[in-house]
Design a protein around this motif. Structure first.
Motif, PDB file in Angstrom:
ATOM      1  N   LYS A 299      36.231  46.996  53.425  1.00 53.21           N
ATOM      2  CA  LYS A 299      37.128  46.456  52.407  1.00 53.21           C
ATOM      3  C   LYS A 299      36.321  45.820  51.270  1.00 53.21           C
ATOM      4  CE  LYS A 299      41.316  43.647  52.116  1.00 53.21           C
ATOM      5  NZ  LYS A 299      42.237  42.777  52.879  1.00 53.21           N
ATOM      6  N   ARG A 300      35.239  45.125  51.615  1.00 56.19           N
ATOM      7  CA  ARG A 300      34.413  44.514  50.573  1.00 56.19           C
ATOM      8  C   ARG A 300      33.683  45.586  49.754  1.00 56.19           C
ATOM      9  NH1 ARG A 300      33.633  38.996  51.041  1.00 56.19           N
ATOM     10  NH2 ARG A 300      31.764  39.151  49.767  1.00 56.19           N
ATOM     11  N   GLN A 301      33.223  46.643  50.389  1.00 60.13           N
ATOM     12  CA  GLN A 301      32.564  47.724  49.660  1.00 60.13           C
ATOM     13  C   GLN A 301      33.516  48.364  48.651  1.00 60.13           C
ATOM     14  OE1 GLN A 301      31.035  50.442  52.579  1.00 60.13           O
ATOM     15  NE2 GLN A 301      29.559  48.964  53.420  1.00 60.13           N
ATOM     16  N   LEU A 302      34.753  48.574  49.062  1.00 61.40           N
ATOM     17  CA  LEU A 302      35.742  49.138  48.152  1.00 61.40           C
ATOM     18  C   LEU A 302      36.038  48.175  47.001  1.00 61.40           C
ATOM     19  CD1 LEU A 302      37.720  51.403  47.486  1.00 61.40           C
ATOM     20  CD2 LEU A 302      39.391  50.295  48.984  1.00 61.40           C
ATOM     21  N   ALA A 303      36.055  46.885  47.311  1.00 61.23           N
ATOM     22  CA  ALA A 303      36.306  45.887  46.268  1.00 61.23           C
ATOM     23  C   ALA A 303      35.188  45.897  45.228  1.00 61.23           C
ATOM     24  CB  ALA A 303      36.438  44.502  46.888  1.00 61.23           C
ATOM     25  N   TYR A 304      33.933  46.041  45.671  1.00 62.41           N
ATOM     26  CA  TYR A 304      32.814  46.137  44.724  1.00 62.41           C
ATOM     27  C   TYR A 304      32.982  47.360  43.821  1.00 62.41           C
ATOM     28  CZ  TYR A 304      29.991  42.437  46.886  1.00 62.41           C
ATOM     29  OH  TYR A 304      29.506  41.229  47.336  1.00 62.41           O
ATOM     30  N   GLN A 305      33.427  48.463  44.393  1.00 61.50           N
ATOM     31  CA  GLN A 305      33.620  49.683  43.603  1.00 61.50           C
ATOM     32  C   GLN A 305      34.718  49.502  42.564  1.00 61.50           C
ATOM     33  OE1 GLN A 305      34.288  52.969  46.266  1.00 61.50           O
ATOM     34  NE2 GLN A 305      32.379  52.645  47.401  1.00 61.50           N
ATOM     35  N   VAL A 306      35.796  48.829  42.939  1.00 62.81           N
ATOM     36  CA  VAL A 306      36.902  48.618  42.001  1.00 62.81           C
ATOM     37  C   VAL A 306      36.443  47.785  40.812  1.00 62.81           C
ATOM     38  CG1 VAL A 306      39.149  47.509  41.708  1.00 62.81           C
ATOM     39  CG2 VAL A 306      38.694  48.883  43.741  1.00 62.81           C
ATOM     40  N   LEU A 307      35.626  46.769  41.072  1.00 63.09           N
ATOM     41  CA  LEU A 307      35.144  45.911  39.993  1.00 63.09           C
ATOM     42  C   LEU A 307      33.903  46.472  39.306  1.00 63.09           C
ATOM     43  CD1 LEU A 307      35.608  42.331  41.521  1.00 63.09           C
ATOM     44  CD2 LEU A 307      37.143  43.622  40.038  1.00 63.09           C
ATOM     45  N   GLY A 308      33.400  47.630  39.774  1.00 62.27           N
ATOM     46  CA  GLY A 308      32.241  48.250  39.148  1.00 62.27           C
ATOM     47  C   GLY A 308      30.965  47.447  39.322  1.00 62.27           C
ATOM     48  N   LEU A 309      30.791  46.859  40.492  1.00 61.11           N
ATOM     49  CA  LEU A 309      29.638  46.001  40.747  1.00 61.11           C
ATOM     50  C   LEU A 309      28.848  46.514  41.943  1.00 61.11           C
ATOM     51  CD1 LEU A 309      31.349  42.501  40.401  1.00 61.11           C
ATOM     52  CD2 LEU A 309      29.804  43.571  38.754  1.00 61.11           C
ATOM     53  N   PRO A 310      27.539  46.260  41.979  1.00 59.19           N
ATOM     54  CA  PRO A 310      26.756  46.607  43.166  1.00 59.19           C
ATOM     55  C   PRO A 310      26.990  45.581  44.269  1.00 59.19           C
ATOM     56  CG  PRO A 310      25.361  45.536  41.558  1.00 59.19           C
ATOM     57  CD  PRO A 310      26.700  45.697  40.900  1.00 59.19           C
ATOM     58  N   GLU A 311      26.734  45.969  45.496  1.00 58.78           N
ATOM     59  CA  GLU A 311      26.887  45.036  46.605  1.00 58.78           C
ATOM     60  C   GLU A 311      25.898  43.888  46.457  1.00 58.78           C
ATOM     61  OE1 GLU A 311      27.084  46.550  50.542  1.00 58.78           O
ATOM     62  OE2 GLU A 311      27.966  48.454  49.928  1.00 58.78           O
ATOM     63  N   GLY A 312      26.366  42.699  46.788  1.00 60.60           N
ATOM     64  CA  GLY A 312      25.525  41.525  46.661  1.00 60.60           C
ATOM     65  C   GLY A 312      25.590  40.875  45.300  1.00 60.60           C
ATOM     66  N   ALA A 313      26.550  41.275  44.460  1.00 60.35           N
ATOM     67  CA  ALA A 313      26.683  40.665  43.139  1.00 60.35           C
ATOM     68  C   ALA A 313      27.022  39.187  43.279  1.00 60.35           C
ATOM     69  CB  ALA A 313      27.771  41.381  42.344  1.00 60.35           C
ATOM     70  N   THR A 314      26.576  38.391  42.316  1.00 59.62           N
ATOM     71  CA  THR A 314      26.806  36.952  42.366  1.00 59.62           C
ATOM     72  C   THR A 314      28.264  36.636  42.039  1.00 59.62           C
ATOM     73  OG1 THR A 314      26.224  36.665  40.032  1.00 59.62           O
ATOM     74  CG2 THR A 314      24.432  36.541  41.656  1.00 59.62           C
ATOM     75  N   ASN A 315      28.666  35.414  42.348  1.00 61.38           N
ATOM     76  CA  ASN A 315      30.031  34.991  42.058  1.00 61.38           C
ATOM     77  C   ASN A 315      30.310  35.010  40.558  1.00 61.38           C
ATOM     78  OD1 ASN A 315      30.544  34.560  44.775  1.00 61.38           O
ATOM     79  ND2 ASN A 315      29.932  32.411  44.701  1.00 61.38           N
ATOM     80  N   GLU A 316      29.303  34.684  39.773  1.00 60.76           N
ATOM     81  CA  GLU A 316      29.477  34.707  38.320  1.00 60.76           C
ATOM     82  C   GLU A 316      29.721  36.129  37.824  1.00 60.76           C
ATOM     83  OE1 GLU A 316      27.066  33.345  34.264  1.00 60.76           O
ATOM     84  OE2 GLU A 316      26.266  32.906  36.260  1.00 60.76           O
ATOM     85  N   GLU A 317      28.961  37.085  38.361  1.00 60.15           N
ATOM     86  CA  GLU A 317      29.151  38.481  37.972  1.00 60.15           C
ATOM     87  C   GLU A 317      30.521  38.991  38.399  1.00 60.15           C
ATOM     88  OE1 GLU A 317      24.489  40.008  38.211  1.00 60.15           O
ATOM     89  OE2 GLU A 317      25.834  40.231  39.942  1.00 60.15           O
ATOM     90  N   ILE A 318      30.958  38.601  39.588  1.00 57.36           N
ATOM     91  CA  ILE A 318      32.282  39.011  40.074  1.00 57.36           C
ATOM     92  C   ILE A 318      33.371  38.457  39.167  1.00 57.36           C
ATOM     93  CG2 ILE A 318      33.936  38.754  41.967  1.00 57.36           C
ATOM     94  CD1 ILE A 318      31.539  38.740  43.884  1.00 57.36           C
ATOM     95  N   HIS A 319      33.262  37.183  38.825  1.00 57.30           N
ATOM     96  CA  HIS A 319      34.278  36.558  37.980  1.00 57.30           C
ATOM     97  C   HIS A 319      34.294  37.174  36.581  1.00 57.30           C
ATOM     98  CE1 HIS A 319      37.060  33.470  36.711  1.00 57.30           C
ATOM     99  NE2 HIS A 319      36.252  33.134  35.704  1.00 57.30           N
ATOM    100  N   GLN A 320      33.125  37.446  36.027  1.00 60.89           N
ATOM    101  CA  GLN A 320      33.047  38.023  34.689  1.00 60.89           C
ATOM    102  C   GLN A 320      33.634  39.432  34.655  1.00 60.89           C
ATOM    103  OE1 GLN A 320      29.087  38.108  33.105  1.00 60.89           O
ATOM    104  NE2 GLN A 320      29.692  39.064  31.169  1.00 60.89           N
ATOM    105  N   SER A 321      33.278  40.254  35.645  1.00 55.93           N
ATOM    106  CA  SER A 321      33.816  41.607  35.706  1.00 55.93           C
ATOM    107  C   SER A 321      35.330  41.576  35.881  1.00 55.93           C
ATOM    108  CB  SER A 321      33.164  42.388  36.847  1.00 55.93           C
ATOM    109  OG  SER A 321      33.720  43.677  36.959  1.00 55.93           O
ATOM    110  N   TYR A 322      35.807  40.657  36.688  1.00 54.31           N
ATOM    111  CA  TYR A 322      37.249  40.538  36.909  1.00 54.31           C
ATOM    112  C   TYR A 322      37.976  40.205  35.611  1.00 54.31           C
ATOM    113  CZ  TYR A 322      41.599  38.195  38.214  1.00 54.31           C
ATOM    114  OH  TYR A 322      42.907  37.796  38.288  1.00 54.31           O
ATOM    115  N   ARG A 323      37.468  39.265  34.857  1.00 58.61           N
ATOM    116  CA  ARG A 323      38.117  38.858  33.613  1.00 58.61           C
ATOM    117  C   ARG A 323      38.133  40.010  32.602  1.00 58.61           C
ATOM    118  NH1 ARG A 323      36.172  33.162  31.411  1.00 58.61           N
ATOM    119  NH2 ARG A 323      37.845  33.746  29.941  1.00 58.61           N
TER     120      ARG A 323
END
Length: 341
Positions: free
Chosen positions: A274-298
């Protein structure tokens, strides 16, 4: 007609887990509970062996009693309270597996299912409880833990406390024909098993995913309570231990929890996918930081917000929901494999 003890024991032995002996004694709520839980997982059925004489005496006394005691509160039963909490959780888990795709599930379906499970145990024997207050407590507790599978536990506890507070003896009613009682029990059984059977047969993959996700969330929650986690381990491994003892291998070594580890790894694999699929949806590599996750989400939310895509509303709505779900998954702290010990 007076109920016979030998007939009760015979029905207990033949169809005890299905509640035949309770049906014979007129304990329809108890019969339905046994039908839905297979005799309390078999354990409750076995423990009833010593209680059958009192059940028969209670049934014969109820037949000769015209009125139930008024103004008298039944004694508080810790066993009944614990059973209410457990069955409430059980009903909630079944609802979460089979009905979680419903709109406003956590506001309507989940508290209703948990409350009905609590009320079913409250209605066992000659006791019952207040329907409105018990269901009301479940509905009031549900929004506090909205969207979390662990909400089942506090909802069940709150409903069980309310049911115990408003416990009372059942009012005496005229006996009904067996056909009417069977019809009512059949409807209740179908209402419980119908959605679950449909989900399991018509959407097997999603059902297995729901089960793994729910149990995985519960296992992670037990990390905060080592004693409860240990009890859960013993409970899940009990059938395995009994099997080992019956097979003549009573010794347990350092691999005692090997089956538990396999079970946990099975659930954890679904979480990892489920986490791997979530990384793909947000266009991020696995192990991305919380800041990168939040920025991509916005950024993705701005792109796919339905208000910004009026010409393709359905597609935008689909991507928007996927982005929100992916962000919710990645926002939760990941549990390492050894953290459950």
């Amino acid at each position: 007609m007076a109920k016979g003890l030998l007939v009760t024991y015979a029905l207990w032995a033949v169809g005890g887990p299905a509640g035949l002996h309770h049906l014979y004694l007129g304990r329809d709520s108890h019969a339905l509970l046994w039908m839905l839980t297979l005799g309390g997982g078999g354990l409750g059925w076995l423990l009833e062996f010593w209680k059958l004489p009192s059940f028969v005496a209670q049934a014969n006394k109820a037949q000769g009693q015209r009125q139930s005691p008024r103004g008298v509160t039944p004694p508080l039963s810790p066993i009944r309270f614990v059973a209410q909490v457990i069955v409430g959780i059980y009903f909630g888990l079944v609802a979460l597996i089979s009905l979680s795709s419903m709109v406003n599930f956590y506001i309507v379906a989940l508290p209703l299912a948990v409350g009905l499970g609590v009320l079913l145990v409250a209605a066992v024997g000659n006791q019952t409880s207040d329907f409105k207050n018990t269901i009301g407590a479940a509905f009031l507790t549900s929004p506090i833990f909205y969207g979390r599978p662990i909400a089942i536990l506090p909802i069940s506890v709150a409903a069980s406390i309310t049911a115990q507070k408003h416990r009372r003896y059942k009012a005496s009613v005229a006996s009904e024909p067996l056909s009417v009682r069977l019809y009512r029990l059949g409807l209740a059984y179908l209402a419980f098993t119908g959605p679950l059977a449909y989900s399991a047969l018509c959407n097997t993959t999603a059902t297995l995913s729901y089960v793994a996700e729910i149990l995985g969330s519960l296992l992670n929650w037990f990390n905060l309570f080592p004693l409860l986690g240990h009890l859960m381990e013993l409970f899940l491994l009990l059938p395995y231990r009994i099997w080992r003892l019956l097979m003549g291998d009573p010794g347990f070594n350092s691999s005692y929890f090997q089956e538990w580890e396999k079970l946990y790894e099975f659930f954890q694999s679904f979480q990892d996918e489920k986490r791997q699929l979530a990384y793909q949806v947000l266009g991020l590599p696995e192990g991305a930081t919380n800041e990168e996750i939040h920025q991509s989400y916005r950024e993705l939310v701005k792109i796919w917000h339905p208000d910004h895509n009026l010409d393709q509303t359905e597609e935008a709505q689909k991507h928007f929901l996927e982005i929100q779900a992916a962000y919710e998954v990645l926002s939760q702290p990941r549990k390492h494999r050894g953290s459950w010990r």
